[in-house]
Design a protein around this motif. Structure first.
Motif, PDB file in Angstrom:
ATOM      1  N   ALA A 171       3.909   0.037  -3.135  1.00 48.81           N
ATOM      2  CA  ALA A 171       3.707  -0.260  -1.718  1.00 48.81           C
ATOM      3  C   ALA A 171       3.095   0.945  -0.999  1.00 48.81           C
ATOM      4  N   PHE A 172       3.564   2.140  -1.334  1.00 44.80           N
ATOM      5  CA  PHE A 172       3.022   3.349  -0.720  1.00 44.80           C
ATOM      6  C   PHE A 172       1.581   3.575  -1.170  1.00 44.80           C
ATOM      7  N   LEU A 173       1.308   3.313  -2.453  1.00 45.89           N
ATOM      8  CA  LEU A 173      -0.058   3.436  -2.960  1.00 45.89           C
ATOM      9  C   LEU A 173      -0.991   2.469  -2.235  1.00 45.89           C
ATOM     10  N   LEU A 174      -0.536   1.254  -2.015  1.00 44.76           N
ATOM     11  CA  LEU A 174      -1.358   0.251  -1.333  1.00 44.76           C
ATOM     12  C   LEU A 174      -1.698   0.681   0.086  1.00 44.76           C
ATOM     13  N   GLU A 175      -0.768   1.345   0.760  1.00 47.98           N
ATOM     14  CA  GLU A 175      -1.021   1.842   2.114  1.00 47.98           C
ATOM     15  C   GLU A 175      -2.154   2.872   2.118  1.00 47.98           C
ATOM     16  N   ARG A 176      -2.285   3.605   1.045  1.00 53.01           N
ATOM     17  CA  ARG A 176      -3.320   4.638   0.966  1.00 53.01           C
ATOM     18  C   ARG A 176      -4.670   4.086   0.532  1.00 53.01           C
TER      19      ARG A 176
END
Length: 253
Positions: free
Chosen positions: A58-63
């Motif tokens: 989820a954090f990777l997708l935000e980036r």
């Protein structure tokens, strides 16, 4: 390889995704730090090798607001939980063994991985497989269990007549650097980091059962598992998991 040097081949285990999400695992925070090491424009294709339940994904997708994530895990229950958490926008999911050719139609710009590689004994084959899926100049940023990881747990398991490192590889930075170079990576940096993690007495046994001992008790009859976990917990000097993390940073030549 196991500690004696012989090759151990195992299918990826199917984790208890519900327990993984419920327990106070530190890997999510550590995974954020791994992803922060990546320099991203925001439009890349990045493969998450061992996506778990999707908390770090989820954090990777935000980036990657204009990019795409390929989320891969060997556990079907983990992949399903990640899909429930993240949906289908800019992300695709695959249940796959990281030792097999990865399910990418186009080469990816980067690969990230957290808390996964130590569950794979053949790191040479793993790194070659990852390199074959990446563009030239693509970055690999990863973290997994390294040499000395959960030593107190391993000692407690051994005292009960069981090999606590079977099916795992806790490698040194030197071993890992050599295999990465052989696989086609450069700009290699590998280092160990001690991350002791205290747990509440109420969480210790569930944590051991779901996270640290899963690969050990999977081979035991169900009736023996709870007793074994209790015995391991009782042999630990404190309710602390003595994690040692192996950090990996490299570039595809």
């Amino acid at each position: 390889m196991n500690s004696m040097g012989s090759t151990v081949t195992r299918m990826p285990r199917d984790w208890d995704a519900e327990a993984y999400d419920r327990l106070p695992i530190p890997m999510t925070e550590w995974g954020h730090a791994v992803i922060e090491r990546l320099t991203l424009r925001g439009d890349e294709r990045v493969l998450d090798a061992g996506c778990g339940t999707g908390q770090v994904t989820a954090f990777l997708l935000e980036r990657l607001p204009r990019g795409r994530v390929i989320a891969v895990d060997g556990s079907a229950s983990m992949v399903e939980r990640a899909r429930e958490r993240l949906g289908e926008d800019r992300i695709e999911y695959h249940v796959a063994d990281l030792l097999d050719p990865l399910p990418v139609t186009d080469l990816v710009d980067a690969i990230v991985s957290t808390a996964t590689f130590h569950w794979i004994t053949d790191h040479g084959r793993l790194f070659r497989n990852l390199a074959n899926s990446m563009t030239s100049g693509g970055r690999l940023e990863a973290q997994c269990g390294g040499a000395g990881n959960i030593a107190a747990v391993v000692t407690a398991v051994r005292s009960l007549g069981v090999n606590g490192e079977a099916g795992k590889r806790y490698a040194t930075p030197e071993q890992t650097s050599a295999l990465l170079e052989d696989a086609g990576f450069d700009e290699i940096r590998c280092w160990l980091e001690e991350r002791p993690t205290p747990l509440s007495p109420a969480d210790l046994e569930p944590y051991l059962r779901a996270i640290c001992l899963g690969g050990v008790i999977d081979e035991m009859p169900e009736i023996e598992r709870d007793r074994f976990v209790r015995s391991v917990a009782a042999r630990l000097p404190t309710p602390t998991i003595d994690y040692v993390r192996l950090n990996i940073s490299a570039r595809r030549r």
